[in-house]
Design a protein around this motif. Structure first.
Motif, PDB file in Angstrom:
ATOM      1  N   GLN A 144       0.828  -1.210   0.000  1.00 38.12           N
ATOM      2  CA  GLN A 144       0.000   0.000   0.000  1.00 38.12           C
ATOM      3  C   GLN A 144       0.861   1.258   0.000  1.00 38.12           C
ATOM      4  N   ARG A 145       1.982   1.220   0.709  1.00 41.69           N
ATOM      5  CA  ARG A 145       2.886   2.380   0.686  1.00 41.69           C
ATOM      6  C   ARG A 145       3.451   2.574  -0.718  1.00 41.69           C
ATOM      7  N   LEU A 146       3.782   1.491  -1.398  1.00 42.95           N
ATOM      8  CA  LEU A 146       4.230   1.608  -2.782  1.00 42.95           C
ATOM      9  C   LEU A 146       3.123   2.199  -3.651  1.00 42.95           C
ATOM     10  N   GLN A 147       1.906   1.720  -3.478  1.00 47.81           N
ATOM     11  CA  GLN A 147       0.783   2.213  -4.274  1.00 47.81           C
ATOM     12  C   GLN A 147       0.574   3.713  -4.067  1.00 47.81           C
ATOM     13  N   ARG A 148       0.867   4.187  -2.851  1.00 51.55           N
ATOM     14  CA  ARG A 148       0.710   5.617  -2.548  1.00 51.55           C
ATOM     15  C   ARG A 148       1.863   6.469  -3.074  1.00 51.55           C
ATOM     16  N   GLY A 149       2.888   5.820  -3.621  1.00 51.54           N
ATOM     17  CA  GLY A 149       3.986   6.568  -4.214  1.00 51.54           C
ATOM     18  C   GLY A 149       5.291   6.516  -3.463  1.00 51.54           C
ATOM     19  N   ASP A 150       5.368   5.730  -2.392  1.00 56.36           N
ATOM     20  CA  ASP A 150       6.611   5.619  -1.632  1.00 56.36           C
ATOM     21  C   ASP A 150       7.584   4.664  -2.320  1.00 56.36           C
ATOM     22  N   VAL A 151       8.855   4.793  -1.957  1.00 55.17           N
ATOM     23  CA  VAL A 151       9.895   3.839  -2.319  1.00 55.17           C
ATOM     24  C   VAL A 151      10.082   2.892  -1.139  1.00 55.17           C
ATOM     25  N   LEU A 152      10.329   1.626  -1.427  1.00 58.93           N
ATOM     26  CA  LEU A 152      10.516   0.630  -0.379  1.00 58.93           C
ATOM     27  C   LEU A 152      11.934   0.088  -0.450  1.00 58.93           C
ATOM     28  N   ALA A 153      12.651   0.101   0.693  1.00 55.86           N
ATOM     29  CA  ALA A 153      14.013  -0.431   0.770  1.00 55.86           C
ATOM     30  C   ALA A 153      14.022  -1.671   1.661  1.00 55.86           C
ATOM     31  N   ILE A 154      14.668  -2.736   1.185  1.00 52.21           N
ATOM     32  CA  ILE A 154      14.641  -4.027   1.861  1.00 52.21           C
ATOM     33  C   ILE A 154      16.031  -4.652   1.851  1.00 52.21           C
ATOM     34  N   PHE A 155      16.388  -5.295   2.960  1.00 47.80           N
ATOM     35  CA  PHE A 155      17.525  -6.215   3.001  1.00 47.80           C
ATOM     36  C   PHE A 155      16.929  -7.622   2.923  1.00 47.80           C
ATOM     37  N   PRO A 156      16.744  -8.170   1.722  1.00 48.03           N
ATOM     38  CA  PRO A 156      15.929  -9.383   1.580  1.00 48.03           C
ATOM     39  C   PRO A 156      16.571 -10.648   2.134  1.00 48.03           C
ATOM     40  N   GLU A 157      17.859 -10.599   2.481  1.00 46.96           N
ATOM     41  CA  GLU A 157      18.461 -11.766   3.136  1.00 46.96           C
ATOM     42  C   GLU A 157      17.892 -11.958   4.546  1.00 46.96           C
ATOM     43  N   GLY A 158      17.427 -10.871   5.145  1.00 40.70           N
ATOM     44  CA  GLY A 158      16.754 -10.967   6.429  1.00 40.70           C
ATOM     45  C   GLY A 158      17.649 -10.978   7.635  1.00 40.70           C
ATOM     46  N   THR A 159      18.920 -11.265   7.461  1.00 44.00           N
ATOM     47  CA  THR A 159      19.857 -11.288   8.580  1.00 44.00           C
ATOM     48  C   THR A 159      21.255 -11.069   8.036  1.00 44.00           C
ATOM     49  N   CYS A 160      22.185 -10.656   8.902  1.00 46.08           N
ATOM     50  CA  CYS A 160      23.549 -10.367   8.453  1.00 46.08           C
ATOM     51  C   CYS A 160      24.235 -11.637   7.950  1.00 46.08           C
ATOM     52  N   ASN A 161      25.009 -11.469   6.914  1.00 43.35           N
ATOM     53  CA  ASN A 161      25.759 -12.572   6.325  1.00 43.35           C
ATOM     54  C   ASN A 161      27.047 -12.788   7.111  1.00 43.35           C
ATOM     55  N   ASP A 162      27.059 -13.826   7.938  1.00 38.83           N
ATOM     56  CA  ASP A 162      28.247 -14.144   8.732  1.00 38.83           C
ATOM     57  C   ASP A 162      29.143 -15.164   8.042  1.00 38.83           C
ATOM     58  N   GLY A 163      28.767 -15.549   6.827  1.00 42.30           N
ATOM     59  CA  GLY A 163      29.543 -16.534   6.085  1.00 42.30           C
ATOM     60  C   GLY A 163      30.446 -15.878   5.062  1.00 42.30           C
ATOM     61  N   ASP A 164      30.202 -16.169   3.790  1.00 41.99           N
ATOM     62  CA  ASP A 164      31.019 -15.651   2.694  1.00 41.99           C
ATOM     63  C   ASP A 164      30.377 -14.371   2.159  1.00 41.99           C
ATOM     64  N   PRO A 165      30.997 -13.210   2.371  1.00 39.66           N
ATOM     65  CA  PRO A 165      30.376 -11.957   1.907  1.00 39.66           C
ATOM     66  C   PRO A 165      30.316 -11.843   0.386  1.00 39.66           C
ATOM     67  N   ARG A 166      31.016 -12.737  -0.307  1.00 38.18           N
ATOM     68  CA  ARG A 166      30.991 -12.695  -1.770  1.00 38.18           C
ATOM     69  C   ARG A 166      29.715 -13.304  -2.333  1.00 38.18           C
ATOM     70  N   ARG A 167      29.001 -14.083  -1.533  1.00 38.61           N
ATOM     71  CA  ARG A 167      27.796 -14.756  -1.994  1.00 38.61           C
ATOM     72  C   ARG A 167      26.611 -14.350  -1.134  1.00 38.61           C
ATOM     73  N   ILE A 168      25.530 -13.918  -1.755  1.00 35.01           N
ATOM     74  CA  ILE A 168      24.357 -13.558  -0.963  1.00 35.01           C
ATOM     75  C   ILE A 168      23.735 -14.822  -0.369  1.00 35.01           C
ATOM     76  N   GLN A 169      23.020 -14.635   0.715  1.00 32.54           N
ATOM     77  CA  GLN A 169      22.333 -15.737   1.353  1.00 32.54           C
ATOM     78  C   GLN A 169      21.009 -16.009   0.634  1.00 32.54           C
ATOM     79  N   ARG A 170      20.365 -17.096   1.030  1.00 29.23           N
ATOM     80  CA  ARG A 170      19.041 -17.407   0.485  1.00 29.23           C
ATOM     81  C   ARG A 170      18.078 -16.284   0.853  1.00 29.23           C
ATOM     82  N   LEU A 171      17.307 -15.824  -0.113  1.00 31.72           N
ATOM     83  CA  LEU A 171      16.417 -14.693   0.117  1.00 31.72           C
ATOM     84  C   LEU A 171      15.052 -15.150   0.614  1.00 31.72           C
ATOM     85  N   ASN A 172      14.478 -14.345   1.502  1.00 30.66           N
ATOM     86  CA  ASN A 172      13.092 -14.534   1.880  1.00 30.66           C
ATOM     87  C   ASN A 172      12.196 -14.139   0.704  1.00 30.66           C
ATOM     88  N   THR A 173      11.051 -14.810   0.563  1.00 26.63           N
ATOM     89  CA  THR A 173      10.165 -14.527  -0.566  1.00 26.63           C
ATOM     90  C   THR A 173       9.266 -13.315  -0.327  1.00 26.63           C
TER      91      THR A 173
END
Length: 245
Positions: A144-173
Motif C-alpha cells: 500500500q505504501r508503494l501504491q501511494r507513491g513511496d519507495v521501499l528499501a529491503i535487506f531481503p536476506e533478512g539477517t547479516c551474512n556471517d559466512g562468505d560476503p561474496r555470496r548472498i544468502q538465500r532470500l526470503n520470498t
C-alpha cells in the motif's frame, strides 16, 4: 494515532500506525545528510544507471530497493548512499523494512522512525507460525505504501551474512509477495539492486563501497520468480562492487 508499542501481540495497531506514518521531511533530510557525512560510502554505478534511476524516479515509477546485508551498519550505509544518489529526491517518501527489536529503545526508535522504517517481526526471533499473520499484514502495508507513491528499501536476506560476503544468502520470498501485491493495487514496482562491500574493518569511516545496479523495470509474475530475479540482480551487484574495490 499515538505511537503503539512495537510488539508481536500488538501487530495490528503497529501496522495501522505505519500505514500512515510520515516523518518530518526537513529533519529526515538533515539526518540523511549527516549520515552521508559520517559514513562517506564510495558510490559506483552501472553504465547509465544514474541517469535511468533519475528518470525513473521523476516519472513516478514505484521502486523497490534491495541491498545485501553484511553488518548492523548497513542501514546507515544505505541512508548515506541515498543522500549521494538520485534517491535523495525521495527522502521522506522512502520506507525501510527493519527488524522489530530496533523499535524497543525509545531513543533508537525515534531515529529509525525518522528514517521512515517499518517494523518486521522475524521468524528467527518469534517462530514461523507466530509471525505468519503479522508478516502478511506487513506485506500488505508495504504494498500500500508503494501504491501511494513511496519507495521501499529491503535487506531481503533478512539477517547479516556471517559466512562468505561474496555470496548472498538465500532470500526470503517476502520481496516477491510485496511486488505482486503492489502490482494488484495498480502500482507495479521496478527493482534497484545495491551491492555493499566494506574494507577489513567495517567500523572505519569511509570503508564502504556501494554499487548501484541498472534498474529493472519489468519483473516476473509470481512471488517465487520475482525472488529469483531479485537474487540474480543482487548477486550481480555484489560481484560488481567487489570488482571495483
Amino acid at each position: 494515532m499515538a505511537r503503539p508499542a512495537v510488539t508481536l501481540d500488538n501487530y495490528d495497531d503497529v501496522y495501522r500506525y505505519y500505514l500512515d506514518h510520515r516523518q518530518n521531511l526537513l529533519s529526515a533530510r538533515i539526518a540523511y545528510a549527516a549520515l552521508s557525512a559520517r559514513f562517506r560510502p564510495r558510490v559506483h554505478y552501472a553504465d547509465g544507471a544514474r541517469e535511468r534511476l533519475q528518470a525513473l524516479l521523476a516519472s513516478g515509477t514505484r521502486l523497490i530497493v534491495v541491498a545485501n546485508h553484511l553488518t548492523d551498519r548497513d542501514q546507515y550505509t544505505l541512508a548515506a548512499t541515498a543522500w549521494q544518489t538520485p534517491l535523495r529526491s525521495v527522502i521522506g517518501r522512502t520506507r525501510v523494512l527493519a527488524k522489530d527489536e530496533l523499535f524497543t529503545d525509545p531513543r533508537l526508535r525515534r531515529a529509525i522512525d525518522l528514517m521512515g522504517s517499518i517494523p518486521v517481526f522475524r521468524s528467527q526471533n518469534h517462530g514461523l507460525r507466530a509471525v505468519a499473520d503479522a508478516g502478511r499484514r506487513m506485506m500488505d502495508v508495504s504494498a500500500q505504501r508503494l501504491q501511494r507513491g513511496d519507495v521501499l528499501a529491503i535487506f531481503p536476506e533478512g539477517t547479516c551474512n556471517d559466512g562468505d560476503p561474496r555470496r548472498i544468502q538465500r532470500l526470503n520470498t517476502g520481496v516477491g509477495h510485496i511486488a505482486v501485491k503492489a502490482r494488484k493495487l495498480g502500482a507495479p514496482p521496478a527493482l534497484l539492486a545495491l551491492g555493499i562491500a566494506y574494507g577489513p574493518d567495517p567500523s572505519v569511516r569511509g570503508s564502504a563501497d556501494v554499487y548501484v545496479g541498472d534498474p529493472v523495470l519489468e519483473l516476473p509474475t509470481t512471488p517465487m520468480d520475482i525472488t529469483r530475479a531479485v537474487a540474480e540482480q543482487l548477486q550481480a551487484a555484489v560481484d560488481d562492487v567487489r570488482a571495483v574495490r
